[in-house]
Design a protein around this motif. Structure first.
Motif, PDB file in Angstrom:
ATOM      1  N   ASP A  38       0.844  -1.191   0.000  1.00 37.99           N
ATOM      2  CA  ASP A  38       0.000   0.000   0.000  1.00 37.99           C
ATOM      3  C   ASP A  38       0.889   1.254   0.000  1.00 37.99           C
ATOM      4  OD1 ASP A  38      -2.263   1.567   0.130  1.00 37.99           O
ATOM      5  OD2 ASP A  38      -2.707   1.119   2.236  1.00 37.99           O
ATOM      6  N   ALA A  39       1.880   1.268   0.893  1.00 35.76           N
ATOM      7  CA  ALA A  39       2.814   2.401   0.976  1.00 35.76           C
ATOM      8  C   ALA A  39       3.618   2.531  -0.321  1.00 35.76           C
ATOM      9  CB  ALA A  39       3.756   2.232   2.168  1.00 35.76           C
ATOM     10  N   LYS A  42       1.353   4.136  -3.007  1.00 39.15           N
ATOM     11  CA  LYS A  42       1.163   5.564  -2.733  1.00 39.15           C
ATOM     12  C   LYS A  42       2.437   6.356  -3.040  1.00 39.15           C
ATOM     13  CE  LYS A  42      -2.257   4.951   0.983  1.00 39.15           C
ATOM     14  NZ  LYS A  42      -3.319   5.877   0.595  1.00 39.15           N
ATOM     15  N   THR A  43       3.582   5.775  -2.689  1.00 39.60           N
ATOM     16  CA  THR A  43       4.872   6.438  -2.931  1.00 39.60           C
ATOM     17  C   THR A  43       5.108   6.620  -4.423  1.00 39.60           C
ATOM     18  OG1 THR A  43       5.801   5.516  -0.899  1.00 39.60           O
ATOM     19  CG2 THR A  43       7.365   6.293  -2.535  1.00 39.60           C
ATOM     20  N   LYS A  45       2.884   6.830  -6.749  1.00 39.44           N
ATOM     21  CA  LYS A  45       1.963   7.851  -7.257  1.00 39.44           C
ATOM     22  C   LYS A  45       2.476   9.261  -6.968  1.00 39.44           C
ATOM     23  CE  LYS A  45      -2.428   5.441  -7.292  1.00 39.44           C
ATOM     24  NZ  LYS A  45      -3.404   4.902  -6.371  1.00 39.44           N
ATOM     25  N   ARG A  46       3.150   9.432  -5.835  1.00 37.94           N
ATOM     26  CA  ARG A  46       3.651  10.756  -5.439  1.00 37.94           C
ATOM     27  C   ARG A  46       5.008  11.095  -6.054  1.00 37.94           C
ATOM     28  NH1 ARG A  46       1.046   9.420  -0.385  1.00 37.94           N
ATOM     29  NH2 ARG A  46      -0.417  11.098   0.079  1.00 37.94           N
ATOM     30  N   MET A 102       7.726  11.869  -0.839  1.00 30.75           N
ATOM     31  CA  MET A 102       6.760  10.901  -1.350  1.00 30.75           C
ATOM     32  C   MET A 102       6.690   9.642  -0.492  1.00 30.75           C
ATOM     33  SD  MET A 102       9.398  11.527  -3.775  1.00 30.75           S
ATOM     34  CE  MET A 102      10.969  10.733  -4.052  1.00 30.75           C
ATOM     35  N   ALA A 103       7.815   9.142  -0.011  1.00 31.24           N
ATOM     36  CA  ALA A 103       7.809   7.944   0.844  1.00 31.24           C
ATOM     37  C   ALA A 103       7.371   8.300   2.256  1.00 31.24           C
ATOM     38  CB  ALA A 103       9.186   7.288   0.858  1.00 31.24           C
ATOM     39  N   SER A 106       3.603   8.868   2.417  1.00 30.65           N
ATOM     40  CA  SER A 106       2.891   7.614   2.153  1.00 30.65           C
ATOM     41  C   SER A 106       2.970   6.664   3.341  1.00 30.65           C
ATOM     42  CB  SER A 106       3.468   6.938   0.907  1.00 30.65           C
ATOM     43  OG  SER A 106       3.321   7.787  -0.214  1.00 30.65           O
ATOM     44  N   GLU A 109       0.744   7.912   6.153  1.00 32.26           N
ATOM     45  CA  GLU A 109      -0.668   7.645   5.830  1.00 32.26           C
ATOM     46  C   GLU A 109      -1.034   6.202   6.147  1.00 32.26           C
ATOM     47  OE1 GLU A 109      -1.841   8.365   1.780  1.00 32.26           O
ATOM     48  OE2 GLU A 109      -1.742  10.536   2.053  1.00 32.26           O
ATOM     49  N   VAL A 110      -0.193   5.274   5.708  1.00 32.48           N
ATOM     50  CA  VAL A 110      -0.458   3.851   5.922  1.00 32.48           C
ATOM     51  C   VAL A 110      -0.378   3.516   7.415  1.00 32.48           C
ATOM     52  CG1 VAL A 110       0.387   1.510   5.462  1.00 32.48           C
ATOM     53  CG2 VAL A 110       0.225   3.164   3.597  1.00 32.48           C
TER      54      VAL A 110
END
Length: 131
Positions: A38-39, A42-43, A45-46, A102-103, A106, A109-110
């Motif tokens: 998941d992370a 998201k990373t 994508k960012r 970005m990491a 993410s 968030e997770v």
């Protein structure tokens, strides 16, 4: 007077819990990998795209034991990834270029969602054991 104890039932009980412990380890491993994936998503994508090299080179490790903790690393194999993540000076060494984090963002968030997610998935796991 003598006292007897039928240990066959006890053995069955112990075997059930041994199996549950093994299954729990598998569950925990899968759970952590799902969170890491998941992370990772998201990373990616960012991640800003220039050549695409940075975005393509995000990876996660397997679950590892580090003392009392289970750890999954999210990493990028590109040398310059940390500069894009945390920021850097430009070529002239005078101006600061902000990082994208970005990491960092993410992972935060997770991690925030892990307690509720764990509770939900652990409940399903316990039901699946039929203990």
């Amino acid at each position: 007077h003598s006292m007897s104890f039928d240990y066959k039932e006890f053995e069955k009980f112990v075997d059930t819990y041994k199996k549950a412990a093994i299954e729990f380890d598998k569950f925990l491993n899968k759970f952590l990998i799902k969170c890491a994936l998941d992370a990772l998503g998201k990373t990616k994508k960012r991640t800003p795209v220039d050549t695409g090299g940075l975005k393509r080179n995000w990876f996660i490790t397997r679950v590892m034991k580090k003392g009392d903790e289970l750890v999954v690393w999210l990493y990028n194999s590109q040398d310059y990834a940390s500069f894009v993540e945390y920021g850097h000076t430009d070529r002239s060494r005078t101006n600061w270029v902000e990082g994208y984090f970005m990491a960092t963002i993410s992972i935060e968030e997770v991690q925030r969602k892990i307690p509720q997610r764990f509770e939900r998935e652990f409940e399903k796991f316990m039901l699946s054991l039929e203990v």
